[in-house]
Design a protein around this motif. Structure first.
Motif, PDB file in Angstrom:
ATOM      1  N   ILE A   1       0.844  -1.203   0.000  1.00 56.79           N
ATOM      2  CA  ILE A   1       0.000   0.000   0.000  1.00 56.79           C
ATOM      3  C   ILE A   1       0.877   1.251   0.000  1.00 56.79           C
ATOM      4  O   ILE A   1       0.684   2.161  -0.800  1.00 56.79           O
ATOM      5  CB  ILE A   1      -0.955  -0.002   1.221  1.00 56.79           C
ATOM      6  N   LEU A   2       1.851   1.277   0.889  1.00 56.96           N
ATOM      7  CA  LEU A   2       2.748   2.423   0.975  1.00 56.96           C
ATOM      8  C   LEU A   2       3.563   2.578  -0.311  1.00 56.96           C
ATOM      9  O   LEU A   2       3.736   3.689  -0.816  1.00 56.96           O
ATOM     10  CB  LEU A   2       3.657   2.260   2.200  1.00 56.96           C
ATOM     11  N   ALA A   3       4.022   1.473  -0.872  1.00 57.77           N
ATOM     12  CA  ALA A   3       4.820   1.515  -2.105  1.00 57.77           C
ATOM     13  C   ALA A   3       4.017   2.046  -3.286  1.00 57.77           C
ATOM     14  O   ALA A   3       4.528   2.841  -4.081  1.00 57.77           O
ATOM     15  CB  ALA A   3       5.365   0.127  -2.423  1.00 57.77           C
ATOM     16  N   VAL A   4       2.778   1.634  -3.404  1.00 59.32           N
ATOM     17  CA  VAL A   4       1.940   2.125  -4.510  1.00 59.32           C
ATOM     18  C   VAL A   4       1.754   3.633  -4.381  1.00 59.32           C
ATOM     19  O   VAL A   4       1.860   4.367  -5.370  1.00 59.32           O
ATOM     20  CB  VAL A   4       0.582   1.395  -4.550  1.00 59.32           C
ATOM     21  N   MET A   5       1.500   4.116  -3.177  1.00 57.61           N
ATOM     22  CA  MET A   5       1.347   5.559  -2.987  1.00 57.61           C
ATOM     23  C   MET A   5       2.648   6.293  -3.328  1.00 57.61           C
ATOM     24  O   MET A   5       2.629   7.338  -3.979  1.00 57.61           O
ATOM     25  CB  MET A   5       0.906   5.874  -1.556  1.00 57.61           C
TER      26      MET A   5
END
Length: 158
Positions: free
Chosen positions: A80-84
């Motif tokens: 989730i953090l990586a996609v953002m």
């Protein structure tokens, strides 16, 4: 209240630099600190960007849809953090959904990249396009190959 001129992932990066050894995640007896979560999400964000560029010939733009076909766990939060950080918008897909529903969601998003776990990718019934799927298992090779430093932002707080 939080600053309206910063992104969620930007605020997280600030916290990670302040307290890198503090525990950020705990799941089923496994822990991950803020610093490790920051590094791994940066590495995965780089892989998402590079694979997107390789598949499409263009850089990833803000709000590019990236499905997450993942079991709950540390990998999900890293993803989730990586996609953002990569500039995208994540689309969660529960692995318990019927295969037809998963296929519909993947088709409807028009996605070029899907994040999943190796164990889920090995199911021959799963409608994942293997060439566009990145295995995000924490023991995966991408975490030893990619740079873990900060990324230039693609998306902003709006």
């Amino acid at each position: 209240d939080y600053p309206m001129d910063k992104t969620v992932h930007g605020l997280f990066s600030e916290r990670a630099s302040e307290r890198p050894d503090a525990t950020a995640l705990v799941f089923e007896g496994k822990e991950m600190g803020y610093g490790e979560l920051e590094r791994r999400s940066n590495q995965l964000a780089r892989r998402i960007r590079s694979q997107y560029l390789a598949r499409t010939g263009s850089a990833m733009g803000p709000d590019t849809l990236v499905p997450l076909f993942l079991e709950r766990g540390l990998e999900m939060v890293v993803s989730i953090l990586a996609v953002m950080k990569a500039g995208g918008a994540y689309v969660p897909i529960d692995p318990g959904y019927p295969h037809e529903r998963v296929g519909y969601i993947l088709s409807d998003t028009g996605c070029e990249i899907v994040l999943s776990q190796q164990s889920l990718m090995e199911d021959p019934e799963t409608p994942l396009a293997m060439e566009g799927t990145i295995a995000v298992d924490l023991s995966g090779e991408l975490y030893s190959e990619e740079d873990h430093g900060p990324l230039d932002p693609v998306s902003g707080p709006r």
